[in-house]
Every structure is written in C-alpha cells, then in structure tokens.
Scaffold this active site. Structure first.
Site, PDB file in Angstrom:
ATOM      1  CG  HIS A 112      -1.432  -1.034   5.770  1.00  0.00           C
ATOM      2  ND1 HIS A 112      -2.024  -0.038   6.511  1.00  0.00           N
ATOM      3  CD2 HIS A 112      -1.616  -0.692   4.474  1.00  0.00           C
ATOM      4  CE1 HIS A 112      -2.523   0.871   5.704  1.00  0.00           C
ATOM      5  NE2 HIS A 112      -2.297   0.498   4.458  1.00  0.00           N
ATOM      6  CB  CYS A 142      -5.859  -0.422   4.409  1.00  0.00           C
ATOM      7  SG  CYS A 142      -5.632  -0.048   2.652  1.00  0.00           S
ATOM      8  NE  ARG A 201      -0.986   4.714   8.732  1.00  0.00           N
ATOM      9  CZ  ARG A 201      -2.243   4.389   9.042  1.00  0.00           C
ATOM     10  NH1 ARG A 201      -2.654   4.508  10.293  1.00  0.00           N
ATOM     11  NH2 ARG A 201      -3.058   3.925   8.117  1.00  0.00           N
ATOM     12  CG  ASP A 213      -0.851   3.972   5.332  1.00  0.00           C
ATOM     13  OD1 ASP A 213       0.045   4.302   6.132  1.00  0.00           O
ATOM     14  OD2 ASP A 213      -2.062   4.128   5.560  1.00  0.00           O
ATOM     15  CB  CYS A 234      -0.915  -0.001   1.223  1.00  0.00           C
ATOM     16  SG  CYS A 234      -2.110   1.365   1.228  1.00  0.00           S
TER      17      CYS A 234
END
Length: 207
Positions: free
Chosen positions: A103, A106, A46, A44, A42
C-alpha cells in the site's frame, strides 16, 4: 475508534446490525473455515483487506505484518509466525490463491529507506525490514522519482520470490493448484493496482 469503550460500542452495533443479519453465516463458520484466498497484507490501519475487497467473513485468510513481508524459507531457530500461517493456509486449508498486498505510504518501507541513510528504526523493526535490503539497493540504484513507491512495489516482488522458496508452495504452484498474485493499494485515491504476473508491472484495476 480510540478507546476500549468505543470498541465495545462497536461490538454492540455489530451485534445489532451485521451479526443479526448474518447469524446463520457465523453459525456455519463456527463449524470450520474453507477460504480459497490467502492475503498477506501490511498491519497498517488504513489498508484493511476485507474492506478493500468487500469480503464477507470466512472468505479471506489474512496475515498482516509490517510491510506485508514474507521471509525466505528457513527451518532454523526462532519463531516463524508468517511461515506458520503460510504452512497452515497451503497445506491444511489448501488455498488456491495467495495475494501479497502492499500500500501507499507504508511505514515499514519508509523504515527500510531510513536504514539506507544509517538511521535504523526500532529494535525489532529494523531487523524485520532488512528483508528489503536487496530490493532497496536495486531500487536506489535506478534513482527513481519516487523511491518510496518504487520500493513498495519491489517489496511485493520480494515477498512473491520468497514464497517460492517454501517447498510446499513451490510444489502446489508447479502442479497448478496454487497461484501467486501481487497488488498495491493507493490509500489517498482508493485505487487498487494489480501486478501482471508476466511483466511484473502494476496497473490500476478499473472501478
């Protein structure tokens, strides 16, 4: 890092530290790459694969997008960024493993769940996460305690299934030259959950 100046300061620290100690590695990588593993993760901020797997430059071929999705094989019109990267990794780099890594928390999965409530998110996001429509229907039909996490897991299964719709992936998997894997990273706990290729169940990797 929140400003371009902080990015430049980060670069300066990189040059003084990591690069200085690994200059020969970067020089070697300048002549080409030969990773064995492709990760589709992803976007993302993080869930950074290189950090999670403690990987050095050149070890991972990484593609990141909203909700770590792989579309099904399609030779029609349009721009196919994930498919192009996949084709390069499999046919040119000849990677031996492809890992789909989801993760916790999401946003793309949350957007898919919002669409189920007739609240599509964004002009581009909603059509993209529609790749999860069938998985979402299956998940919600089971009325899970945590629909978000259940769909995060199911989305990994969807991408693994779609990978096998690509002829060049299917061919190398059947010949034993390529293996497909799934994993999910729990951000708050820092735990990696690995998917069993036989049962499809996820279990925590011992730290």
């Amino acid at each position: 890092m929140r400003t371009p100046e902080e990015l430049k300061n980060g670069y300066r620290a990189f040059r003084r530290g990591v690069y200085k100690h690994q200059a020969s590695l970067y020089e070697e990588l300048g002549r080409g790459q030969d990773p064995d593993i492709m990760i589709i993760a992803c976007a993302d901020s993080r869930a950074e694969p290189a950090d999670i797997f403690n990987a050095a430059p050149g070890q991972l071929f990484v593609v990141r997008n909203v909700a770590n999705l792989v579309p099904p094989y399609d030779q029609g019109g349009g721009l196919h960024g994930v498919s192009a990267a996949l084709e390069f990794a499999v046919t040119a780099l000849k990677v031996k493993h492809i890992l789909i890594m989801g993760h916790g928390g999401c946003g793309g999965v949350n957007a898919s769940l919002s669409a189920a409530d007739d609240k599509p998110v964004g002009h581009f996001i909603a059509p993209w996460v529609s790749l999860l429509d069938q998985a979402r229907k299956d998940v919600l039909s089971r009325d899970p305690e945590d629909p978000q996490r259940a769909l995060e897991f199911a989305g990994i299964d969807t991408s693994l299934k779609n990978l096998m719709s690509f002829p060049f992936v299917e061919e190398r998997v059947k010949s034993g030259d390529l293996e497909l894997h799934g994993a999910w990273f729990a951000i708050a706990e820092g735990e990696l959950h690995w998917r069993d290729s036989g049962t499809g169940e996820f279990s925590v990797v011992e730290a």
